[in-house]
Design an enzyme around this catalytic site. Sequence first.
Site, mmCIF file in Angstrom:
data_model
loop_
_atom_site.group_PDB
_atom_site.id
_atom_site.type_symbol
_atom_site.label_atom_id
_atom_site.label_comp_id
_atom_site.label_asym_id
_atom_site.label_seq_id
_atom_site.Cartn_x
_atom_site.Cartn_y
_atom_site.Cartn_z
ATOM 1 C CB VAL A 31 -36.457 7.488 62.020
ATOM 2 C CG1 VAL A 31 -35.584 6.511 62.794
ATOM 3 C CG2 VAL A 31 -35.604 8.318 61.066
ATOM 4 C CG ASP A 141 -29.081 18.861 57.669
ATOM 5 O OD1 ASP A 141 -29.152 19.992 58.190
ATOM 6 O OD2 ASP A 141 -30.059 18.105 57.563
#
Length: 436
Positions: A31, A141
């Site tokens: 990211v 998750d």
Amino acid sequence: MGTSQRRPEPREAYFDYKAIGKIGEGTFSEVMKMQSLRDGNCYACKQMKQHFDSVEQVNNLREIQALRRLNPHPNILTLHEVLFDRKSGSLALICELMDMNIYELIQGRRHPLSEKKIAHYMYQLCTSLDHMHRNGIFHRDVKPENILIKQDVLKLGDFGSCRSVYSKQPYTEYISTRWYRAPECLLTDGFYTYKMDMWSAGCVLYEVASLQPLFPGANELDQISRIHDIIGTPTENTLAKFKQSRAMSFDFPFKKGSGIPLLTASLSPQCLSLLHAMVAYDPDERITAHQALQHPYFHQQRATEKQALASHWRKATTFFPKHPVAPELLSSTWQTPKEGQKQKQPLKQEKDHPRRPGPAYLMELPKLKLAGVTKLSSYSSLALQSVLAPGANGRVPLLRPLKCVGANQKTDAQKDIKPTLKQRRLPTVDRRGGGC
């Protein structure tokens, strides 16, 4: 790109952004913080490490499909754009940039957050899970690193592991981060449901409240052992459910369990009640996200939300009244005349009554009575009557094509009818661009 799109299509636009810095890195992606050269705003760019061959493969990516289905929602990370380079096969997701995640929020804190703040965040998390589950998706998750915060607004992100609740089991066994993995994910060969997200949310609740993880297992066996140490071994009925979905049999010695550590003595009984409902061992007995939103622990959040909604409707009814009748439209000029009476005042020109801004109100227009106009119902064509009248045998004859007559010629039937309408020559209508 100032506004988010409902369905952002992949396009080649890497040159529209410049990298500012790295935010984080995972197994399948990294990211980056990127700045748009078009609007100057900063965004989070999730660069995939996988190589993609076509736009179809990109559109079939679960994370993109999930974000397209779930956006827009105040507690789901917004997907702004999908960047795909055909030549290199690289893919990047441009999402909104948040301030931090839950892990960064609580890391290094000496004192936990206030219970009011915890309830505020957990209510938003349950809202995002409820919206996601209602749309047929479960995250798989949920953990502090994937729960993002910006100005007290919580948003769930990173849908790379999500699945459809209607997809066929078994699923991947080693899913979710170990500390937040539900017992059914540990003890079955991939037979679990969306209820696993609620177990993970319960682990997050405890960690935010106590600043410590609830089940920090070192491996799979240690993880299930830590769960049994606190919650205790499940009942035989619960274990039988798991054994039906497990190739290898297992048996655990009976353990009562010490209970959830009392590191959260400052929490209310309602909070502990919700926590126990979230980490119920049997998924069939575990609370759902929709049920969690109705829990007494979120009483204040529901009241605040209801008050905000009522305020919104009050503002809306200011512009759109419950009985939308404009007083100025019901003046004496526009009063509906009674049956059989003429209007007392003639209609004024358009310039005397300019069009008013704002919403249009439904009202009954006055019935116009023009002199010299005969009602259509009282007019009957003798020519049509002769054609459609039944014959001697009672049957209606077949229609025959009418003979065209000149403009100055009239039939005998038409001569008997006294004209009541004055002939007027209509002006030609100018059409713009040939439109109707």
